[in-house]
Design a protein around this motif. Sequence first.
Motif, PDB file in Angstrom:
ATOM      1  N   GLU A 255       0.842  -1.206   0.000  1.00 31.18           N
ATOM      2  CA  GLU A 255       0.000   0.000   0.000  1.00 31.18           C
ATOM      3  C   GLU A 255       0.865   1.238   0.000  1.00 31.18           C
ATOM      4  N   ARG A 256       0.393   2.252  -0.693  1.00 29.74           N
ATOM      5  CA  ARG A 256       1.026   3.571  -0.663  1.00 29.74           C
ATOM      6  C   ARG A 256       0.660   4.266   0.652  1.00 29.74           C
ATOM      7  N   ALA A 257       1.266   5.420   0.889  1.00 33.48           N
ATOM      8  CA  ALA A 257       0.992   6.179   2.113  1.00 33.48           C
ATOM      9  C   ALA A 257      -0.469   6.607   2.219  1.00 33.48           C
ATOM     10  N   ASP A 258      -1.157   6.755   1.068  1.00 37.73           N
ATOM     11  CA  ASP A 258      -2.570   7.156   1.088  1.00 37.73           C
ATOM     12  C   ASP A 258      -3.520   5.951   1.173  1.00 37.73           C
TER      13      ASP A 258
ATOM     14  N   TYR B 164       5.715   3.248   2.172  1.00 38.34           N
ATOM     15  CA  TYR B 164       4.781   2.176   1.816  1.00 38.34           C
ATOM     16  C   TYR B 164       4.516   1.308   3.041  1.00 38.34           C
TER      17      TYR B 164
ATOM     18  N   THR C 139      -3.835   3.409  -0.803  1.00 36.64           N
ATOM     19  CA  THR C 139      -4.231   2.785  -2.058  1.00 36.64           C
ATOM     20  C   THR C 139      -3.262   1.647  -2.357  1.00 36.64           C
TER      21      THR C 139
ATOM     22  N   LEU D  84       8.026   0.773  -7.993  1.00 34.60           N
ATOM     23  CA  LEU D  84       7.537   1.700  -6.977  1.00 34.60           C
ATOM     24  C   LEU D  84       8.289   3.022  -7.035  1.00 34.60           C
TER      25      LEU D  84
ATOM     26  N   GLY E 191       9.393   6.520  -1.750  1.00 28.59           N
ATOM     27  CA  GLY E 191       8.449   7.013  -0.755  1.00 28.59           C
ATOM     28  C   GLY E 191       8.128   5.995   0.312  1.00 28.59           C
TER      29      GLY E 191
ATOM     30  N   ALA F 230      -0.652  -0.427  -4.205  1.00 34.38           N
ATOM     31  CA  ALA F 230       0.385  -0.279  -5.236  1.00 34.38           C
ATOM     32  C   ALA F 230       0.492  -1.571  -6.034  1.00 34.38           C
TER      33      ALA F 230
END
Length: 177
Positions: free
Chosen positions: A49-52, A130, A54, A125, A128, A56
Amino acid sequence: MHVRYSLAPLAMSALFAAPAFASGLAVNIEIPRLNVSEYHRPYVATWIERADNTVAGTLAVWYDVRTKTNNPEGEGTKWLKDMRQWWRRGGRELSVPVDGVTGATKPAGKHQLSFTEGTAPMPKLAPGAYKLVVEAAREVGGREVVSIPFQWPPTAAAQPTATGKEELGEIKLELKP
């Protein structure tokens, strides 16, 4: 007689034959042995998952892949939604089976998965923050989600871990720069 050899073809072949070193990760998932009267192997989804929050990329989904003759979808696909967090974040858009991602449920024990960035199912990726997320759901059992935050790309080898309480044991993420 003077013979002249060119090193250009040799140099070019060495250049193209050299492996491209890409970052990767390995995931160790422990499914604990439970002492219950009616035991069913858990369905397990593993994703990044991304930081938001969602997705990946979905790395692995283990479910009951046996099929019935009167059910072309497969017996176990209807229970995939029991892994609620994975299902809501992207599982419902996945058309199973997916080669290299989906597979049969696993018995109690430790299971290792390895991935290289940019090679399916591990997406490329962006740098950032994750999270590796592992979710398990079991018939006549519980549901559990374990996550491990990490930074990408890894600057050094690391092995962060997290431990579930019932449906999952130790989850270890091995980051490879």
